[in-house]
Enzyme design. Sequence first.
Site: not given
Length: 768
Positions: A308-312
């Site tokens: 995933t990307d950041w906090f996604d």
Amino acid sequence: MHKLKITAIFLFILIGIGLYSVKGDSSNPENEKIEKLLRQMTLEEKVGQMTQVTLEVVSKGEGPFRMDKPWALDHDKLKDVLINYHVGSILNTAGEVRTPKEWYEVIKTIQDVAINDTRLKIPVLYGIDAIHGMYSAEATMFPQEISMAATWNPELVKKSSEIIAYETRACGIPWTFNPTLDLGIDPRWPRMWEAYGEDPYLQSIMGTESVKGYEGGAIDNPNHVASCLKHYIGYGAPRSGKDRTPAWIPETFLREYFLPPFEAAVQAGAKSVMVNSGEVNGVPVHASKKLLTDILRGELGFEGVIVTDWFDINNLVERHHIAANKKEAVKKAILAGIDMSMVPYDVEFSKHLVELVKEGQISEERIDASVRRILKLKFELNLFENPYTDYKNYPEYGGEKHHQIARQSAHEVITLLKNEDNILPLKEDAKILVTGPNANSMRALNGGWTYTWQGEKTNKFAADHNTIVEALKAQSTNIFFEEGVRYPEGNNDYKVDEVVNIDKAVKLAKNVDYILLCLGENSYTEKPGDLDDLTLSANQLKLAEAMISTKKPVILVLNEGRPRVISSIEDQLKAVIQLYLPGNEGGNALADILYGKVNPSGKLPYTYPRFVNDLLPYYHKFSSSTAHNDGNINNNHEVKAQYEFGFGLSYTTFKYEDLKLSKSEISTDDELEVSIKVTNTGQREGKEVVQLYTTDVVASISPSVKRLRRFEKINLKAGESKMVSFKLNKNDLSFIGEDNQSVVEAGEFIITCGSLQKKFHLLDSKNL
């Protein structure tokens, strides 16, 4: 192009959701080790491998950490995260910019706990955004990706990625979150500069070479790293132009333009993929089984790690509102096909995922599939044998050899867009006033992801490199400087600039021969780079108008991550040079070009817009330019860009002639050979990018006015000629049809190379 691989489809039909559970060849010793580890692992240990936290989580004090705060690793937090929660991956940086030695100490400490203190001794997979250079002191900073695209030189892209990999490994880190393959079709988007431009083919070629440079064919080699393709898929086309906002992309368009760069890079062997933080057609990509599993794994055959990307995953609750709580968000993301969550601030993800498995909402077999892929990547990186690399084994880190290649890259990046009356190159005894906020800024030359996320510390850490004005002063004693407008030092809002001394700059202009006006943008990335107006800032335009009013020849140098609209002043400028974001050697490279030591050869990797409401890529539809005027319809198919895609001038001239096709009629089984003679008709040696385009005259879905199919960068001495040849096949004539499948249709096609055109006919058609 996008053939559905029959074997992949058959496998997908056979195993359905079992795509998640395909095991590797048990006869492979590496796979045997993976299966042995899996049998020993508890559910909690498996889920820990799927969890990625930021370095701040194992740092002393409370985050978020600022660059001006003391930083230290917290050994108690580190042991808690690795031993009690079995976390398998850490990313990012915290605190001050580190030297390779300091990075070595951080990575070694982390891996020592993982190897010596955890039950199964599984090493941590450390990742970082080494986008155009490693996040470390004295690292080599290359031109950013949009800049490298302007070189149209795949070899330089590969070489720069090799060096970035080497310097990243010198800091003990084996995984970079790059290359970025987001199609840059909207110049409002603040991450346009992180990828290779608006064209799918150019993006595919450059992205593939970047993967080859990073990975080197064998990522167990301590000079190479695992790459990560991002941000799959559709991230670069938000309808609002602002970061992480919704995209509305018809599937035919998604497959025709957005998918090919990822497909090419997957075929090149990329080891991981990062997911688009936004949503496409109302579905967050992090929750899209169709995009992640059916297409990425099933059609493209991707076998690596999806992160995933950041906090996604949390954003499925907080931003997208498709999950009522974080636990439901975890379920949706994992069932969609996510392998690893960039959580990144806590271990709640792992707690939720353990609960979901114990409740029977997610099978342990599904967990095993992701853990296999993560363990496989760790084995491929040889982390079990060598969990960290030693900075002392990388003597070329940040050295002169690497800087020379960065300078060569910057030379080929720089794009000459206007040169009225051949005002350039300049004589070394010419008196030049250098002005503008980008004239004396290493931060502006580099952009974001430079030493820090937003690049706000670049002036400090690149102080031993030359800004534009410093580079010019190193080559001439006739340089005068007054910035006129500046970016306030230490201000993290890149959009802020302020007038400081325009009147003084006007006075200085009276005694010079030329004005070098350095305008553009300060550093930024992601949300901080969102724009409300693509036009160059009011203060910078005010400075430009003041310089023009002096009646001295004004040479505009653009130093920007995206094309800011300059149409209100462009016709009053004698020359325009696009630097993009050329890195630490950009100032030196510009000076070399201004004084004629190097002949510019860059070409635009995007369409430079003339107006803020005319933001179209070059491959727009024929009807895009149709306009009503007093009842008449304009069908000239031209969109009036400021500068066209692929455009760039030289200090010499090139003649194209003898465009030839091997056949005037071909079948879908034939290859078409195209040749053209290119001659340097000027007085000096130069490089030219020979670009070949096709036009499908009539198709069942309205075709683009033209599409780039091949290119080659050649070097010609004055008077020298060269025959350049290309081969095309049915894939180059295909398009995505209404059924979202690749199709070739019979009919007339046009080949364009330079200003020359030839027609040919495709005699029969069939589905690919």
